[in-house]
Design a protein around this motif. Structure first.
Motif, short mmCIF file in Angstrom:
data_model
loop_
_atom_site.label_atom_id
_atom_site.label_comp_id
_atom_site.label_asym_id
_atom_site.label_seq_id
_atom_site.Cartn_x
_atom_site.Cartn_y
_atom_site.Cartn_z
N SER A 154 -12.03 5.58 -0.46
CA SER A 154 -12.67 4.81 0.61
C SER A 154 -12.65 5.51 1.97
O SER A 154 -12.52 4.86 3.00
CB SER A 154 -11.97 3.44 0.72
N GLU A 164 0.85 -1.20 0.00
CA GLU A 164 0.00 0.00 0.00
C GLU A 164 0.88 1.24 0.00
O GLU A 164 1.78 1.36 0.83
CB GLU A 164 -0.93 -0.04 1.23
N LYS A 190 -19.93 -1.37 -1.17
CA LYS A 190 -20.82 -2.38 -0.55
C LYS A 190 -20.41 -3.79 -0.94
O LYS A 190 -20.66 -4.73 -0.20
CB LYS A 190 -22.28 -2.11 -0.91
N CYS A 237 -13.28 13.23 -2.71
CA CYS A 237 -12.99 11.81 -2.90
C CYS A 237 -12.98 11.53 -4.40
O CYS A 237 -13.43 12.37 -5.19
CB CYS A 237 -14.13 11.06 -2.21
N HIS A 296 -6.47 5.41 4.86
CA HIS A 296 -6.14 6.81 4.55
C HIS A 296 -7.29 7.51 3.82
O HIS A 296 -8.28 6.87 3.43
CB HIS A 296 -4.85 6.87 3.71
C1 LIG Z 1 -17.65 10.19 -2.18
C2 LIG Z 1 -17.86 8.75 -2.46
C3 LIG Z 1 -19.03 8.14 -2.05
C4 LIG Z 1 -19.26 6.79 -2.32
N1 LIG Z 1 -20.40 6.20 -1.87
C5 LIG Z 1 -20.59 4.87 -2.04
C6 LIG Z 1 -21.69 4.23 -1.44
O1 LIG Z 1 -22.50 4.86 -0.75
N2 LIG Z 1 -21.82 2.89 -1.62
C7 LIG Z 1 -20.92 2.17 -2.34
O2 LIG Z 1 -21.10 0.95 -2.46
N3 LIG Z 1 -19.84 2.75 -2.90
C8 LIG Z 1 -19.65 4.08 -2.76
N4 LIG Z 1 -18.57 4.70 -3.30
C9 LIG Z 1 -17.63 3.93 -4.13
C10 LIG Z 1 -16.64 3.14 -3.32
O3 LIG Z 1 -16.21 3.86 -2.19
C11 LIG Z 1 -15.48 2.77 -4.23
O4 LIG Z 1 -16.02 2.02 -5.32
C12 LIG Z 1 -14.45 1.92 -3.52
O5 LIG Z 1 -14.01 2.57 -2.36
C13 LIG Z 1 -13.27 1.66 -4.46
O6 LIG Z 1 -12.34 0.85 -3.79
P1 LIG Z 1 -10.92 0.52 -4.43
O7 LIG Z 1 -10.33 -0.54 -3.57
O8 LIG Z 1 -11.07 0.28 -5.89
O9 LIG Z 1 -10.10 1.89 -4.30
P2 LIG Z 1 -9.37 2.49 -3.00
O10 LIG Z 1 -10.13 2.14 -1.78
O11 LIG Z 1 -9.05 3.90 -3.29
O12 LIG Z 1 -8.04 1.63 -2.92
C14 LIG Z 1 -6.98 1.73 -3.83
C15 LIG Z 1 -5.70 1.65 -2.99
O13 LIG Z 1 -4.58 1.43 -3.82
C16 LIG Z 1 -3.50 2.17 -3.31
N5 LIG Z 1 -2.54 2.36 -4.39
C17 LIG Z 1 -2.72 3.07 -5.53
N6 LIG Z 1 -1.63 2.99 -6.31
C18 LIG Z 1 -0.74 2.21 -5.67
C19 LIG Z 1 0.57 1.77 -5.97
N7 LIG Z 1 1.18 2.11 -7.12
N8 LIG Z 1 1.22 0.99 -5.07
C20 LIG Z 1 0.62 0.63 -3.92
N9 LIG Z 1 -0.63 1.03 -3.57
C21 LIG Z 1 -1.31 1.80 -4.44
C22 LIG Z 1 -4.17 3.47 -2.86
O14 LIG Z 1 -3.35 4.19 -1.95
C23 LIG Z 1 -5.45 2.94 -2.23
O15 LIG Z 1 -5.29 2.66 -0.86
C24 LIG Z 1 -18.30 6.05 -3.04
C25 LIG Z 1 -17.10 6.67 -3.45
C26 LIG Z 1 -16.88 8.00 -3.15
C27 LIG Z 1 -15.59 8.62 -3.59
#
Ligand SMILES: Cc1cc2nc3c(=O)[nH]c(=O)nc-3n(C[C@H](O)[C@H](O)[C@H](O)COP(=O)(O)OP(=O)(O)OC[C@H]3O[C@@H](n4cnc5c(N)ncnc54)[C@H](O)[C@@H]3O)c2cc1C
Length: 398
Positions: A47, A36, A360, A327, A42
């Motif tokens: 998220s 990470e 979710k 976000c 964070h």
């Molecule tokens: C304002 C907002 C409201 C939302 N509301 C909802 C809701 O009500 N219900 C719902 O179901 N969804 C909701 N969502 C969507 C949901 O939150 C996202 O779909 C989800 O959090 C995406 O998760 P992820 O793991 O893809 O990304 P993230 O949680 O961002 O994780 C990606 C991770 O990869 C790490 N990373 C990136 N590049 C590198 C690298 N090169 N090396 C190592 N680590 C790296 C980052 O630091 C991060 O920690 C919402 C999103 C937002 C922004």
């Protein structure tokens, strides 16, 4: 010479999806390393902000319902393993005109899957949910199987459990490059190289940057800014603390959402989608592109006013937010996710493009990715998220 680490599976990015994947792998006894770039939990990705809606009568498509149900089961497993309450079961209320997507989409999903929902009239809404200032003719669909997932807490719980089950976790460490290879892909972190049998890539908004070959998937993955606002309750506020999570489809097509007061002081709201084709108004967040390394632009007064306009649809809240957070959404062209093996990236399993509605599902996505990394396939219903689905589409048809 670069240091070399060897493992079975590397998970790159420990946000919503990666943290759960690492935990699922570790509890199955797989030798795994999670990497990470920041510290888990964070506020620089997608998220943060304390709560995410979970609902079952899925207005984005009834075909999601089996996956939401798998997610509910997987959330319960994480709660049991961690001993923490990670989902607040508040119920969920969708509001809008009788022909709005919020109402018709939820009813269609409920009917197709035999879900228990209540279809409410304007009068029912006024009597049962006085915190919403409903318009004449507006309807609601209420389901008990809905609530709020606690995003930062769930990530921290999954990473803690993964560590306890033997996973190695490298924080404040960015992966700079991944070399796909069917045999042993290589993951570069500065001077260190990790070789693994499989690499799971869950880097959220950084997907197009880290794997540029996927940036154009389905016409292009876009990273967009969104803003959340916390509105203080007034002294005479109706019972916001006990209300359901909600989403509201405005007559102009704006879709916004909110949460009951989880802290007893404030109600949080956000905009999912601005009205299609509407002239860009101050504070509108739809479509504003973001470079994930720079992060989204900090919330400003225009955002506060825009959120305030929408919050006027709630009774018992102050007109402007007391705080806001920005976000990132990672959007695909069809707003459906990307989960699976990519034929051009041997050894890699990829999940991304969660298009503002992925949290979710994080519990079930973690299970599916762990299955895909371990066995090459999964029984979970993720074929609809195949990264190659666009190749098969007939032009002019969805
Ligand atoms: C304002 C907002 C409201 C939302 N509301 C909802 C809701 O009500 N219900 C719902 O179901 N969804 C909701 N969502 C969507 C949901 O939150 C996202 O779909 C989800 O959090 C995406 O998760 P992820 O793991 O893809 O990304 P993230 O949680 O961002 O994780 C990606 C991770 O990869 C790490 N990373 C990136 N590049 C590198 C690298 N090169 N090396 C190592 N680590 C790296 C980052 O630091 C991060 O920690 C919402 C999103 C937002 C922004």
């Amino acid at each position: 010479m670069a240091d070399l680490l060897e493992t079975d599976t590397v998970v790159v990015g420990l946000g919503a999806m990666g943290a759960q994947t690492l935990w699922r792998l570790a509890r199955q006894g797989v030798d795994a390393i999670g990497i990470e770039r920041f510290s888990p939990g964070h506020d620089r990705g997608s998220s943060h902000g304390e709560s995410r809606i979970i609902r079952t009568a899925y207005l984005e498509g009834e075909e999601y319902v089996p996956f939401v149900r798998a997610a509910w089961r997987a959330w319960a497993e994480l709660e049991e393993a961690s001993g923490e309450e990670l989902v607040r079961r508040t119920g969920a209320l969708m509001l809008g005109a009788p022909d709005s997507a919020a109402v018709t989409g939820s009813l269609a999903a409920a009917e197709r899957h035999g879900l228990a929902v209540e279809h409410l009239t304007t009068a029912d809404l006024a009597a049962r949910f006085p915190q919403h200032a409903v318009r004449p003719g507006e309807e609601g669909v209420f389901e008990q199987e809905g609530g709020a997932v606690l995003p930062e807490a769930a990530i921290l719980a999954a990473v803690r459990l993964a560590r306890a089950a033997g996973a190695r976790v490298l924080t404040d460490t960015a992966v700079t490059r991944i070399e796909p290879d069917a045999d042993r892909p290589r993951v570069h972190l500065g001077d260190t190289v990790v070789r693994a049998r499989r690499v799971v890539v869950t880097v959220g908004s950084w997907l197009p940057t880290l794997l540029p070959s996927l940036a154009g998937l389905g016409g292009g993955i876009r990273v967009e800014r969104r803003v959340l606002g916390w509105f203080r309750l007034t002294e005479d506020a109706p019972p916001h603390a006990r209300g359901p999570v909600f989403a509201r489809d405005e007559p102009d097509g704006t879709l916004w959402y909110g949460f009951p007061s989880l802290d007893g002081r404030t109600v949080k709201i956000g905009v999912h989608a601005e009205a299609p084709g509407a002239p860009r108004r101050p504070g509108a967040q739809w479509g504003e592109p973001v470079d994930p390394d720079a992060g989204p632009r900090a919330p400003d007064e225009a955002d506060a006013r825009r959120l305030g306009e929408l919050a006027a649809g709630l009774r018992g809240v102050e007109p402007l937010p007391e705080r806001m957070a920005a976000c990132m959404y990672t959007m695909t062209s069809d707003e459906h996710f990307v989960i699976g093996h990519h034929r051009d990236l041997p050894g890699l399993v990829v999940a991304g493009g969660f298009s503002g509605h992925g949290y979710k599902f994080a519990s079930a996505v973690g299970s599916a990715l762990a299955d895909l990394a371990r066995n090459g396939s999964t029984d979970l219903p993720v074929t609809m998220f195949d990264p190659h689905r666009w190749d098969r589409r007939v032009p002019g048809r969805p």
